[in-house]
Structures are given as C-alpha cells and as structure tokens.
Design an enzyme around this catalytic site. Structure first.
Site, PDB file in Angstrom:
ATOM      1  N   LYS A 148       0.630  14.255   1.250  1.00 33.45           N
ATOM      2  CA  LYS A 148      -0.704  14.573   0.735  1.00 33.45           C
ATOM      3  C   LYS A 148      -0.565  16.198   0.189  1.00 33.45           C
ATOM      4  O   LYS A 148      -1.304  16.482  -0.385  1.00 33.45           O
ATOM      5  CB  LYS A 148      -1.791  14.062   1.611  1.00 33.45           C
ATOM      6  CG  LYS A 148      -2.087  12.668   1.547  1.00 33.45           C
ATOM      7  CD  LYS A 148      -2.857  12.247   2.450  1.00 33.45           C
ATOM      8  CE  LYS A 148      -3.150  10.663   2.710  1.00 33.45           C
ATOM      9  NZ  LYS A 148      -3.908  10.187   1.595  1.00 33.45           N
TER      10      LYS A 148
ATOM     11  N   HIS B  24       0.750  -1.257  -0.075  1.00 30.08           N
ATOM     12  CA  HIS B  24      -0.026  -0.076  -0.029  1.00 30.08           C
ATOM     13  C   HIS B  24       0.901   1.149   0.073  1.00 30.08           C
ATOM     14  O   HIS B  24       0.367   2.298   0.211  1.00 30.08           O
ATOM     15  CB  HIS B  24      -0.780   0.035   1.249  1.00 30.08           C
ATOM     16  CG  HIS B  24      -2.095  -1.027   1.161  1.00 30.08           C
ATOM     17  ND1 HIS B  24      -3.390  -0.282   0.649  1.00 30.08           N
ATOM     18  CD2 HIS B  24      -2.238  -1.952   1.536  1.00 30.08           C
ATOM     19  CE1 HIS B  24      -4.233  -1.390   0.599  1.00 30.08           C
ATOM     20  NE2 HIS B  24      -3.641  -2.405   1.159  1.00 30.08           N
TER      21      HIS B  24
ATOM     22  N   LYS C 240     -14.295   8.395  -4.874  1.00 28.93           N
ATOM     23  CA  LYS C 240     -15.462   8.845  -4.281  1.00 28.93           C
ATOM     24  C   LYS C 240     -15.928  10.250  -4.780  1.00 28.93           C
ATOM     25  O   LYS C 240     -17.285  10.247  -5.184  1.00 28.93           O
ATOM     26  CB  LYS C 240     -15.430   8.946  -2.727  1.00 28.93           C
ATOM     27  CG  LYS C 240     -14.959   7.530  -2.014  1.00 28.93           C
ATOM     28  CD  LYS C 240     -14.688   7.905  -0.627  1.00 28.93           C
ATOM     29  CE  LYS C 240     -13.881   6.659  -0.134  1.00 28.93           C
ATOM     30  NZ  LYS C 240     -13.296   7.011   1.367  1.00 28.93           N
TER      31      LYS C 240
ATOM     32  N   LYS D 184      -8.808  13.845   4.103  1.00 30.27           N
ATOM     33  CA  LYS D 184      -7.801  12.755   3.882  1.00 30.27           C
ATOM     34  C   LYS D 184      -7.177  12.949   5.074  1.00 30.27           C
ATOM     35  O   LYS D 184      -7.120  13.869   5.816  1.00 30.27           O
ATOM     36  CB  LYS D 184      -6.975  12.888   2.751  1.00 30.27           C
ATOM     37  CG  LYS D 184      -6.619  13.934   2.213  1.00 30.27           C
ATOM     38  CD  LYS D 184      -5.795  13.977   0.987  1.00 30.27           C
ATOM     39  CE  LYS D 184      -6.611  13.856  -0.307  1.00 30.27           C
ATOM     40  NZ  LYS D 184      -6.739  12.699  -1.063  1.00 30.27           N
ATOM     41  N   ARG D 185      -6.273  11.892   5.305  1.00 31.18           N
ATOM     42  CA  ARG D 185      -5.492  12.068   6.684  1.00 31.18           C
ATOM     43  C   ARG D 185      -4.551  13.113   6.388  1.00 31.18           C
ATOM     44  O   ARG D 185      -4.264  13.498   5.108  1.00 31.18           O
ATOM     45  CB  ARG D 185      -4.570  10.830   6.816  1.00 31.18           C
ATOM     46  CG  ARG D 185      -5.556   9.662   7.483  1.00 31.18           C
ATOM     47  CD  ARG D 185      -6.034  10.096   9.060  1.00 31.18           C
ATOM     48  NE  ARG D 185      -4.947  10.154   9.929  1.00 31.18           N
ATOM     49  CZ  ARG D 185      -4.551   9.127  10.552  1.00 31.18           C
ATOM     50  NH1 ARG D 185      -5.500   8.203  10.768  1.00 31.18           N
ATOM     51  NH2 ARG D 185      -3.641   9.272  11.677  1.00 31.18           N
TER      52      ARG D 185
ATOM     53  N   THR E 260      -8.477   6.629  -2.499  1.00 32.17           N
ATOM     54  CA  THR E 260      -9.881   5.995  -2.821  1.00 32.17           C
ATOM     55  C   THR E 260     -10.836   7.072  -2.652  1.00 32.17           C
ATOM     56  O   THR E 260     -11.802   7.253  -3.336  1.00 32.17           O
ATOM     57  CB  THR E 260     -10.235   4.894  -1.866  1.00 32.17           C
ATOM     58  OG1 THR E 260      -9.919   5.312  -0.584  1.00 32.17           O
ATOM     59  CG2 THR E 260      -9.475   3.777  -2.229  1.00 32.17           C
TER      60      THR E 260
HETATM   61  C1  LIG Z   1     -12.102   7.289   1.487  1.00 33.28           C
HETATM   62  C2  LIG Z   1     -11.489   7.726   2.959  1.00 33.28           C
HETATM   63  C3  LIG Z   1     -10.108   7.854   3.051  1.00 33.28           C
HETATM   64  C4  LIG Z   1      -9.035   7.712   1.998  1.00 33.28           C
HETATM   65  O1  LIG Z   1      -9.056   9.129   1.513  1.00 33.28           O
HETATM   66  P1  LIG Z   1      -7.818   9.312   0.588  1.00 33.28           P
HETATM   67  O2  LIG Z   1      -8.214  10.670   0.017  1.00 33.28           O
HETATM   68  O3  LIG Z   1      -7.684   8.135  -0.498  1.00 33.28           O
HETATM   69  O4  LIG Z   1      -6.539   9.420   1.511  1.00 33.28           O
HETATM   70  C5  LIG Z   1      -9.816   8.231   4.474  1.00 33.28           C
HETATM   71  N1  LIG Z   1     -10.639   8.295   5.313  1.00 33.28           N
HETATM   72  C6  LIG Z   1     -11.892   8.346   5.297  1.00 33.28           C
HETATM   73  C7  LIG Z   1     -13.076   8.472   6.458  1.00 33.28           C
HETATM   74  C8  LIG Z   1     -12.579   7.811   3.951  1.00 33.28           C
HETATM   75  O5  LIG Z   1     -13.865   7.642   3.916  1.00 33.28           O
END
Ligand SMILES: *Cc1c(COP(=O)(O)O)cnc(C)c1O
Length: 835
Positions: free
Chosen positions: A575, A378, A683, A569-570, A679
């Site tokens: 990032k 990952h 979304k 995101k985190r 991911t």
């Molecule tokens: C989808 C999701 C992530 C992943 O987000 P990235 O932008 O791909 O890092 C992290 N936290 C939550 C709550 C999510 O639903």
C-alpha cells in the site's frame, strides 16, 4: 458422569396465536415509555442512578424492539416462501457501530433524539458508549458488512454466516510512537445487538480416524470417527434494510465445550483438569487473527474456518430448510458465496454430508455441490493465497482430506483428457501443491468446485484471468467474472456525513440513499457557485468535527484551515505508506536546507490511520517512523505550523466515519497490480475528496468515471511494473540519481527522527535501498510531481470544489447496492422478494 446439554428442541407448534402488535408506538412518548421500561426492568436501575452504559443498553434494546417485529415477519415469510437465498460465508464481518444504523433503518432518529432529550439525555453521549464490534481486519471484513446491508435494503433474502470472536481486531495504542496491541474486549460491557441461541447449538467435530465399512445396502463406504468435538452456539444479529421493513440475519458462531464440566474429574478433586476441556474448546473463537493479506497457516486458524463453515452448513440444511427437503434441489435454493478462501473447506464438508451422512453416490453429490458455491478472490499477492499443509489438514480433518484428494483425482483425470501432452500444465493446476511441502491450494479447490470465480475490480479480475489463475481461466473461460466492490451509502454517506447528505437531499431529494446513481443529478450544481460555497462549508465543518475528535480522543491538534491529506488503511508494504512518508520527509528536508521557502508550501495536515499485523515487523517499524517524523515536524517552529502529521491510533470503522468526510485528498497509492480493489478509495470519492492515486484496483474505475481532470494519476502502470521487475529492479539507482530522494533517505538514516540514533530506522532505509519489493523509489518522483499538481489545483478553491462536487456526482457506481445487483445478475440469480 458428564453433563451434556439437552438436544436442540424447536417448538413448531402453531403460528403465533395472536398477531404481534404491528409496531410499537412510533411517538416520542411511546419511545420514552419503552426506554424507561427497559432501563427499569432490563437494566434494573432507575433513571436517576443509571450510568451512561445503562442508558445506552436500555436505548439499544428499545430500538431493537422496534426492529424486532420486522425481523420476525421477515423470518416468517422466508420460512413460508423458501425463496432462493444467498448465504454469505465470511470469516470476518467488520460491522462498525450498530446503533446509528438501526436508528436510520427504522426511521427513529428524530423520535429517539427528542425522547432522550426530554429526559435530559444527550443521544451523542450514548452513541459514544457503543464499542464497535471489530470482527474483521480491514477491507475484506468491511466489504462483507456493506454487502449484507445492501442485500437487506434491496429485499434480497440473505443470511450472513461468520465467527463471533470474543476478541476482535486488537486495539492499537502508541507508546513512544511504537504500536502496542491491547486485546479488544468488546463484549465486556454487554452487547445489546446479539441474540444467543444455545438451544440451537450444533456439534462440530475434528480429528480422529477414517475407516472403510460395508453399509446396509452392501455398498462400501467411508466412516469418519472424530477424535473430539465442540459445540457451535449461534448468536443472531439483525441486518435491517433501509426503511423497507426487511431485517435479514447475520449468524455468528461461538465455540463452547460439549460438556461444560466433567463432573467425574471435578468430584475427584481436579478442578483445573475439569475446566481444561472447556477452555480448549472455547479457544477456537477466542480471537481474530490479526493478519491482513498474509495467512499464517496456524492450526487454530483452520479450526476456526472449519468450525464456522460446518456449523453454518448444518444450520442451513437442518434448520433453515424445511423438514424433508430434497437436497437435490439445493442449488435452486441457495448460493454459498465464499468470501476469499477462508470458508472453502465448506466444499468438502458438503460432499461429506451428502456422501457419508446422506448415503449419496459421489457423482450425485458432486453434481449438487459443484452448483452451490461461488468464490470471490481478494488478492494478487502470491503470499496471500492460502494453502494448508496436507499433514495438518489430514490430522485435523482426515475425511475432508480424502475428499479433496478424490476431487483432485477426478479433476486431474479430466485435465489429462484435455491436455494429453501437457503434464506440466496438469501438475501446475493440481489442487495439491508438492512444494515446498505437500499442501492444499484452497483457491484452486474453490475454482474447481465453484460455479463462478470473481475478482473485485476490473483490473483485478483481468489479472486473475491473465496471471494468478491463468491456467484455470483457459480451462474454464465462463467461470471467471468481475464484480467491482462497493460501499454502503447508508453508513458511509448518510450517517458519516450528515451535512453533505442534507445538501444532496435538498438538491435532488432523498432517493439517492437507495439509488446512488441519482447523484448524477448533482452534476450541473458543480457550476453553481452558491452550491459550491455550501459544499465547501460542509467540508470545513467536517474538518472542525474531526479536529474536535482528535483532540479529545488522541490529544492531537490539527488546523481545520489546512488541506486534509488522508491515508487510512492497513499498514502494508504494497500500500506504500512509505511513499507518502518520503514525500513528507522530502518537503521537510527541503525547507530545513533552505531549498524551499516555507511560505510557498501549501498548508497541509497529513493524516494517517493504520494498524500493522503484530508479527509484521517492518510494518511496525514504518508506524514508528511515521510517528517519529510527525513528532519532529509538528514540533519544529521552522515550519510555522504549515505542515502537521496526525496519526490517531486504532483506525477502525468509527474513526473512518469521521475522518473520511473531512478529507480533501485521498491517498490511494499502492503499487499498480497489487491492490485488488480497495474500498476506502470509494468512501473518499463519495465524500468529495479528490484522489491522488496509481492505476490500480478500483482507482482505475474511479478515474474513468470522475474523469482525468478530477483525479491525480501518477506512477507506473501494471505492465510497466512487470517489465521493470523482469528487467531487474535496482532501487539504489533511483537513490543515486534523484537528489531529493537521496536527501530524504539520508535524513532518515542520519537519525534525525530518532534522536540521533542511526540504528532505529536502518531496516526501513536498507529495505528501500536494496529490496523495495513494491517499487516506492521508482514511483517517488512521479508522486512528488503529482503532489505539486495537487498544490496548484488546490490553490484555486473554486476549481477544486467543482472537481470535488463532480467526484461525488459521478461516484454512484460505487454503491454496494450496485455490487449486489452485479452478483445477482452474474452469479446468484436470486430475485428480490418484495414485501
Ligand atoms: C474501508 C475500510 C478499510 C479498507 O480500506 P482500503 O483503503 O480499501 O484498504 C479498512 N479498514 C476500515 C476500518 C475501513 O472502514
């Protein structure tokens, strides 16, 4: 004297003497009867005295009953067929709320809504009573949850194995803009979705010593005498497929003391000592480590990993497989998928079971073990690759360390035959690292023992082959493959965006929910002005919905008539939340200095959501700075309310589900070559946001599919990044030559966002100027230019909406159903079992 739990007994008497009633009565009246029965006899209250939590628990249990028949049937058939299955081993499952998904899967939404309303109860209120199980950090854990949803929906037998953390990912709060963590006591009010099975607990052992002995057959063997043990108690969760009658199982393990109470000690009066052992054992599953992408190498963490993996293998072999099963056939019956390196200790554990417990010889055991596992990598960050110091691992799992050494010896011998004159390469590839301390490289172990190694997006898989695991891809060219991540359309479109779902279904029928490629059918509608108008109306309604949530949840006021520019995101340097922040600060600075007329600025709501690992100080500073900038901008009348920063605390799945459908612009701006896939990006695309993004992770595939004209690409490419870093990167050069950038950084450094205090955010500014590991300054101008293109494009509403529709229409590929098809075809070879 100690009290010990009686051994697990499973009554395998006969089939159910009478078949279970096919289904509960699927009518409003039937539901109401069941619900009241649960309320009265399950919760012990009558309707007039029931709290919202009572009502929620009773409803959840009622819904659960409807799924139960399918679950039992799935289990019965599985026992009968013994079809090839997937065991998805993951230290994290970030499930999100369960109720809506259960209602959707069972097709009960309308019945329940009507039934409750006939009792004067609002379903929406009960929904809000559910605390989401935050048993994951971010993308990796959410991926696991999407995958098991897809497998259930696709009728593929799967069991998810993981850890039932008593405290999941911490609750983030802001105090004066700074992150303060609170424990996530998600079980406090009861968890109606889990089924504990204490009678099926298994013992997991640690520590102790290993000795040689001569077995009855005369063979010299090794015997592990552990130092201590704990019990692993399984908690089962339903994983319902979408309207298909299948309910798979997620089994999460909880640690308990082997003897809950030492009566000898207790009777002698030392109550505290008697409880100590119990507390010690239960620590193992007490809390989820909140580090995302940066493992801490803590002993308790290794205990967690071995704990859940050992319990899972034992459970699978002793309980899921029929009595007397010949383990030589194991590879035909199961694929253990390793979600990152966290479960990799399962490999030596299976060897230990076969060699030490079953008495197999090494080569037989290896031949089976090396066909049972596949590994998903990952990351691309070197610091995220997990290693366990040999002295720690040897102390906690001495027999496993021996087994790892023996695997490595055989592997190195093999390598020396292939590369007789390249000892340097052989040492590079050793599973055991020698520097800075002798340690086991878990990714290498997984690569050597796994049948396949996959990256999570095309670019990532390529970089794994070319860089991170290059020696291995040369040695095992056929092991490496790609499976691009996906997200479940049930949760992230159908449930999260009912407005858009309704519009899509009206246009192309509801087949898209399980066959997301059908979204292509929307393509012609991008040119239909009436469709675009309705599409836009839904986006606006979603903005109003999140605006409402933000007011009530966080006291944040946003204007739904602005562009929603969202980065959730985190919080991680790679990032690059700071890059977006620099853009905001620059806009602000230009307005304040008179360079930019505020009337010319596109009204935007900049939304952030991000948790920082509690020990990641720079990330926490960045959170402080985003909030400080937000406070200043939101309160400054000079901006005439045209720019707003909204940073709701505690970003989680529930918030994602309301925020993402409201987004116009999706921020996916990691440094190229650092984000494995992402991911969140998928979304957003599926919900009709346009992406501003770098050529990184799955952005590459998103852009290729939606088309360059419908995606705002900017920034260095991965080879350009590598080049620049090799030549020597000097961030201060960008500061000196780019006036806007300089002014923005100077403004932060001046204390403008910290009440004149220049020290508060100095570490961020200084880090950017002197280190900037992720090249935010190098990409600044390209990012600002791309944002200008966004503004121009957005000004033409029809053009923007057309692109948004095309993003949706062309994003079907990012369904996790497709990911699962790819895993099945490239790795697992597990056909669906049709009902
Ligand atoms: C989808 C999701 C992530 C992943 O987000 P990235 O932008 O791909 O890092 C992290 N936290 C939550 C709550 C999510 O639903």
């Amino acid at each position: 004297m100690t009290w010990t739990r009686s051994p697990a007994t499973v009554a395998r008497v006969t089939e159910n003497p009478t078949p279970i009633a096919a289904t509960r009565e699927r009518t409003v009246d039937g539901f109401v009867r069941e619900f009241l029965r649960e309320l009265n006899f399950g919760q012990g209250v009558d309707l007039s005295r029931a709290s919202v939590n009572d009502q929620y628990l009773a409803m959840a249990r009622t819904v659960r009953h409807y799924l139960m028949v399918r679950w039992l049937e799935t289990l019965r058939r599985q026992g009968e067929l013994q079809a090839k299955s997937v065991a998805y081993l993951s230290a994290e499952f970030l499930l999100g709320r369960q109720l809506d998904n259960a209602l959707l899967a069972s097709g009960l939404e309308e019945i329940v809504e009507e039934g409750l309303s006939s009792l004067g109860i609002d379903l929406a209120t009960l929904r809000e009573a559910e605390v989401e199980p935050g048993l994951g950090n971010g993308g990796l854990g959410r991926l696991a949850a999407c995958f098991i949803d897809s497998l259930a929906t696709m009728n593929v037998p799967c069991i998810g194995y993981g850890i039932r953390y008593e405290y999941g990912i911490f609750q983030q709060t802001f105090v004066d803009g700074w992150q303060v963590e609170k424990p996530d006591d998600w079980l406090a009010l009861g968890s109606p979705w889990e089924f504990p099975h204490p009678e099926a607990a298994v013992r997991v052992s640690f520590g102790g010593t290993v000795e040689q002995y001569q077995a009855d057959d005369g063979v010299i063997r090794r015997r592990w005498t552990p130092g201590w043990s704990v019990l692993a108690v399984p908690y089962n969760y339903m994983v319902p497929g979408f309207e298909n009658g299948r309910v798979n199982t997620l089994r999460l393990w909880s640690a308990e003391a082997t003897h809950a109470f030492d009566l000898g000690i207790f009777n002698s009066g030392d109550y505290a000592e008697a409880v100590r052992a119990q507390t010690f054992a239960e620590n193992i599953t007490k809390v989820l480590y909140p580090e995302d992408s940066t493992p801490q190498g803590k002993e308790l963490r290794l205990q967690q990993q071995y704990f859940f993996v050992a319990a899972s293998l034992k459970n699978f072999i002793d309980e899921v497989l029929p009595d007397g099963y010949d383990l030589h056939n194991l590879p035909d019956r199961i694929n253990f998928q390793l979600n990152d390196t966290h479960p990799v200790i399962a490999i030596p554990e299976l060897m230990r079971i076969l060699v030490d417990e079953k008495g197999w010889d090494w080569d037989d055991a290896w031949s089976v073990t090396s066909k049972c596992f596949a590994y998903t990598c990952h990351t691309l960050l070197p610091e995220a690759l997990e290693v366990w110091p040999v002295d720690l691992l040897g102390r906690l799992l001495p027999r496993h360390l021996e087994i790892i050494y023996r695997i490595n010896d055989a592997f190195l011998a093999e390598l020396r035959e292939t590369y007789p004159d390249d000892e340097l390469r052989v040492r590079r590839m050793s599973i055991i690292a020698e520097y800075p301390v002798r340690a086991v490289r878990m990714a290498y172990l997984a690569t050597v023992a796994g049948t396949k190694v996959n990256g999570v997006a095309e670019l990532h898989s390529q970089l794994l082959r070319d860089k991170v695991l290059n020696d291995f891809s040369e040695y095992y060219p056929d092991k490496f493959t790609n499976v691009t991540n996906g997200v479940t359309p049930r949760r992230f479109v159908r449930l999260a965006n009912p407005g858009l779902s309704g519009l899509i279904t009206e246009a192309i029928g509801d087949g898209w929910i399980t066959d997301l490629d059908r979204l292509q059918g929307l393509e012609p509608l991008a040119d239909d002005s009436e469709f675009r108008r309705r599409f836009r109306e839904i986006k606006t309604a979603n903005k109003h919905r999140i605006a409402d949530v933000l007011v009530h949840r966080d006291g944040i006021v946003v204007n739904p008539d602005t562009m929603f520019d969202v980065m959730v995101k985190r919080l991680h340097e790679y990032k690059r939340q700071t890059l977006k922040l620099l853009h905001i600060v620059s806009l602000y600075e230009q307005v304040k200095s008179g360079k930019l007329d505020i009337a010319q600025v596109t009204p935007r709501t900049f939304a952030f959501g991000a948790k920082a690992a509690p020990g990641y100080l720079l990330a926490k500073q960045i959170i402080g700075l985003i909030n400080a900038v937000g406070r200043t901008i939101n309160d400054d009348p000079a901006l005439e309310g045209r720019l707003t920063v909204a940073f709701p605390a505690n970003y989680n799945v529930t918030l994602a589900e309301t925020l993402i459908p409201a987004a116009d612009l999706s921020e996916q701006i990691s440094l190229a070559g650092k984000e494995a896939s992402g991911t969140g990006n998928m979304k957003f695309t599926l919900n009709g946001a346009l992406t501003i993004g770098t050529d990184d992770g799955a952005n590459v595939e998103i852009r290729r599919l939606v088309g360059d004209d419908h995606f705002f690409l900017f920034g260095l490419t991965e080879p350009e990044v590598s080049d620049l870093v090799d030549r020597g990167y000097h961030p201060s050069a960008y500061y000196e030559t780019n006036a806007d950038l300089r002014h923005a950084l100077d403004l932060i450094a001046s204390g403008a966002f910290s009440r004149g205090d220049r020290t508060v955010f100095e570490p961020i500014v200084s880090n950017l100027l002197h280190e900037d590991r992720f090249l935010a300054l190098a990409d600044f101008q390209a990012y600002v230019d791309a944002q200008a293109r966004v503004d121009t494009f957005y000004a033409d509403t029809d053009q923007w909406t057309r692109s948004a529709v095309l993003n949706v229409a062309r994003a079907g590929f990012f369904s996790s159903d497709r990911s699962m098809r790819d895993y099945i075809e490239r790795i697992w070879h597990t056909p669906p079992v049709l009902p």
